[in-house]
Design a protein around this motif. Sequence first.
Motif, PDB file in Angstrom:
ATOM      1  N   GLN A  61       0.827  -1.206   0.000  1.00 38.92           N
ATOM      2  CA  GLN A  61       0.000   0.000   0.000  1.00 38.92           C
ATOM      3  C   GLN A  61       0.863   1.258   0.000  1.00 38.92           C
ATOM      4  OE1 GLN A  61      -2.966  -0.073   3.180  1.00 38.92           O
ATOM      5  NE2 GLN A  61      -3.265  -2.276   2.858  1.00 38.92           N
ATOM      6  N   LEU A  62       1.917   1.249   0.804  1.00 38.10           N
ATOM      7  CA  LEU A  62       2.799   2.412   0.873  1.00 38.10           C
ATOM      8  C   LEU A  62       3.475   2.674  -0.464  1.00 38.10           C
ATOM      9  CD1 LEU A  62       5.066   3.669   3.614  1.00 38.10           C
ATOM     10  CD2 LEU A  62       6.202   3.000   1.493  1.00 38.10           C
ATOM     11  N   LEU A  63       3.960   1.597  -1.095  1.00 36.34           N
ATOM     12  CA  LEU A  63       4.649   1.742  -2.377  1.00 36.34           C
ATOM     13  C   LEU A  63       3.717   2.325  -3.436  1.00 36.34           C
ATOM     14  CD1 LEU A  63       7.398   1.191  -3.700  1.00 36.34           C
ATOM     15  CD2 LEU A  63       6.514  -1.029  -4.425  1.00 36.34           C
ATOM     16  N   LYS A  64       2.501   1.813  -3.505  1.00 39.88           N
ATOM     17  CA  LYS A  64       1.539   2.291  -4.503  1.00 39.88           C
ATOM     18  C   LYS A  64       1.109   3.732  -4.225  1.00 39.88           C
ATOM     19  CE  LYS A  64      -0.391  -2.266  -5.566  1.00 39.88           C
ATOM     20  NZ  LYS A  64      -1.590  -3.147  -5.463  1.00 39.88           N
ATOM     21  N   LYS A  65       1.039   4.098  -2.944  1.00 41.42           N
ATOM     22  CA  LYS A  65       0.585   5.439  -2.582  1.00 41.42           C
ATOM     23  C   LYS A  65       1.630   6.508  -2.873  1.00 41.42           C
ATOM     24  CE  LYS A  65      -1.196   8.189   1.282  1.00 41.42           C
ATOM     25  NZ  LYS A  65      -1.652   8.164   2.699  1.00 41.42           N
ATOM     26  N   TYR A  66       2.901   6.207  -2.579  1.00 42.40           N
ATOM     27  CA  TYR A  66       3.919   7.253  -2.653  1.00 42.40           C
ATOM     28  C   TYR A  66       4.848   7.151  -3.862  1.00 42.40           C
ATOM     29  CZ  TYR A  66       2.480   8.636   2.013  1.00 42.40           C
ATOM     30  OH  TYR A  66       1.742   9.086   3.089  1.00 42.40           O
ATOM     31  N   TYR A  67       4.880   5.997  -4.517  1.00 41.15           N
ATOM     32  CA  TYR A  67       5.708   5.895  -5.724  1.00 41.15           C
ATOM     33  C   TYR A  67       4.774   5.812  -6.926  1.00 41.15           C
ATOM     34  CZ  TYR A  67       9.720   4.954  -8.645  1.00 41.15           C
ATOM     35  OH  TYR A  67      10.712   5.058  -9.599  1.00 41.15           O
ATOM     36  N   VAL A  68       4.553   6.959  -7.573  1.00 43.36           N
ATOM     37  CA  VAL A  68       3.532   7.044  -8.617  1.00 43.36           C
ATOM     38  C   VAL A  68       4.149   7.106 -10.019  1.00 43.36           C
ATOM     39  CG1 VAL A  68       1.815   8.091  -7.105  1.00 43.36           C
ATOM     40  CG2 VAL A  68       3.442   9.575  -8.331  1.00 43.36           C
ATOM     41  N   CYS A  69       5.338   6.556 -10.156  1.00 40.07           N
ATOM     42  CA  CYS A  69       5.997   6.511 -11.464  1.00 40.07           C
ATOM     43  C   CYS A  69       5.610   5.230 -12.201  1.00 40.07           C
ATOM     44  CB  CYS A  69       7.515   6.572 -11.307  1.00 40.07           C
ATOM     45  SG  CYS A  69       8.094   8.059 -10.443  1.00 40.07           S
ATOM     46  N   ASP A  70       5.772   5.253 -13.524  1.00 30.53           N
ATOM     47  CA  ASP A  70       5.401   4.094 -14.337  1.00 30.53           C
ATOM     48  C   ASP A  70       6.318   2.896 -14.112  1.00 30.53           C
ATOM     49  OD1 ASP A  70       3.320   5.521 -15.455  1.00 30.53           O
ATOM     50  OD2 ASP A  70       4.492   6.213 -17.183  1.00 30.53           O
ATOM     51  N   ASP A  71       7.524   3.139 -13.609  1.00 33.43           N
ATOM     52  CA  ASP A  71       8.481   2.041 -13.421  1.00 33.43           C
ATOM     53  C   ASP A  71       8.405   1.450 -12.017  1.00 33.43           C
ATOM     54  OD1 ASP A  71       9.538   4.174 -12.022  1.00 33.43           O
ATOM     55  OD2 ASP A  71      11.610   3.737 -12.576  1.00 33.43           O
ATOM     56  N   ILE A  72       7.219   1.472 -11.422  1.00 36.13           N
ATOM     57  CA  ILE A  72       7.062   0.999 -10.046  1.00 36.13           C
ATOM     58  C   ILE A  72       7.510  -0.448  -9.859  1.00 36.13           C
ATOM     59  CG2 ILE A  72       4.614   0.406 -10.423  1.00 36.13           C
ATOM     60  CD1 ILE A  72       4.143   1.160  -7.459  1.00 36.13           C
ATOM     61  N   GLU A  73       7.249  -1.288 -10.857  1.00 36.41           N
ATOM     62  CA  GLU A  73       7.646  -2.699 -10.733  1.00 36.41           C
ATOM     63  C   GLU A  73       9.165  -2.835 -10.755  1.00 36.41           C
ATOM     64  OE1 GLU A  73       5.869  -5.296  -9.932  1.00 36.41           O
ATOM     65  OE2 GLU A  73       4.139  -3.953  -9.776  1.00 36.41           O
ATOM     66  N   ASN A  74       9.829  -2.031 -11.589  1.00 38.77           N
ATOM     67  CA  ASN A  74      11.294  -2.048 -11.621  1.00 38.77           C
ATOM     68  C   ASN A  74      11.871  -1.549 -10.277  1.00 38.77           C
ATOM     69  OD1 ASN A  74      11.413  -2.976 -14.247  1.00 38.77           O
ATOM     70  ND2 ASN A  74      11.475  -0.921 -15.134  1.00 38.77           N
ATOM     71  N   PHE A  75      11.241  -0.500  -9.732  1.00 35.95           N
ATOM     72  CA  PHE A  75      11.683   0.032  -8.433  1.00 35.95           C
ATOM     73  C   PHE A  75      11.514  -1.023  -7.339  1.00 35.95           C
ATOM     74  CE2 PHE A  75      10.548   2.896  -4.688  1.00 35.95           C
ATOM     75  CZ  PHE A  75      11.867   3.119  -4.350  1.00 35.95           C
ATOM     76  N   LYS A  76      10.414  -1.732  -7.378  1.00 33.31           N
ATOM     77  CA  LYS A  76      10.168  -2.799  -6.405  1.00 33.31           C
ATOM     78  C   LYS A  76      11.222  -3.882  -6.515  1.00 33.31           C
ATOM     79  CE  LYS A  76       6.470  -5.912  -4.843  1.00 33.31           C
ATOM     80  NZ  LYS A  76       5.082  -6.349  -5.091  1.00 33.31           N
ATOM     81  N   GLU A  77      11.611  -4.217  -7.739  1.00 29.54           N
ATOM     82  CA  GLU A  77      12.659  -5.242  -7.947  1.00 29.54           C
ATOM     83  C   GLU A  77      13.993  -4.747  -7.401  1.00 29.54           C
ATOM     84  OE1 GLU A  77      12.860  -8.166 -10.231  1.00 29.54           O
ATOM     85  OE2 GLU A  77      10.704  -8.349 -10.208  1.00 29.54           O
ATOM     86  N   GLU A  78      14.288  -3.445  -7.578  1.00 31.05           N
ATOM     87  CA  GLU A  78      15.533  -2.881  -7.066  1.00 31.05           C
ATOM     88  C   GLU A  78      15.580  -2.984  -5.547  1.00 31.05           C
ATOM     89  OE1 GLU A  78      16.033   1.095  -8.420  1.00 31.05           O
ATOM     90  OE2 GLU A  78      15.865   0.559 -10.537  1.00 31.05           O
ATOM     91  N   ILE A  79      14.442  -2.724  -4.919  1.00 27.44           N
ATOM     92  CA  ILE A  79      14.370  -2.818  -3.456  1.00 27.44           C
ATOM     93  C   ILE A  79      14.608  -4.263  -3.005  1.00 27.44           C
ATOM     94  CG2 ILE A  79      12.893  -2.532  -1.430  1.00 27.44           C
ATOM     95  CD1 ILE A  79      11.443  -0.300  -2.891  1.00 27.44           C
TER      96      ILE A  79
END
Length: 233
Positions: free
Chosen positions: A215-233
Amino acid sequence: MVMKYSCLIFALFFQQIILNAQTDSTYFNKYLILVQENLMKVEDEKNELIFEKQFYRPYEYLADINADSIDELIVVDSLITDAKLSYTFYLFTGDENFQLIDTIYSGSFFPFVTYSEEIESIIIETGNPEFEVFNESTNGVTLPINLWQVENNELFLVNDELYEPFIFENGNLVQLLLYYTTDRLDCSVSQMYKGIIASSYTNYTNAGEQSLASQLLKKYYVCDDIENFKEEI
């Protein structure tokens, strides 16, 4: 209680930094610890030098971390590189022989010791320096935390045994995100506070709160590359 204790240690740390150079002496079990500026010397009962180490900006204190009624010596060293402050946590034992138990690099997070009621033990709270990559070009330098316990003069990571410290830490981080994104939240803002988002997400994950992390990721990271950012984390 945790916040008050950590703030006290943090304040004392910076108070020591601004003091003029002088020799600071501490009796540690049967040893004498002498620190002048950045040089620490340890003498035994015969006043013989048994250990010597050059630090950068050391701050030392005593704590019984493993509940054996014998204090351990803690040194928190700091280093400024490219206008960035980083910390290293040193843990020494002095029960029979004076020796270094272990060293933890804490990155930009000030490390401290506190008591955990969950496992009824003193724990060490440090930063996870692997996440410094998210702070390189963002505002709000933060790190997710790592939690450690000492047993038989060995250091163990106990992230999977604890919950409260991660939730407590995120209470502060989420408030920061709320403050920074109140007026505007778009991809540029998400990129600006990428480090805080990554830290908060990881703390929730380590606490087993996968739903809150998502929920936090979806709320505050509103870029199109959210899945890539999640993988980086």
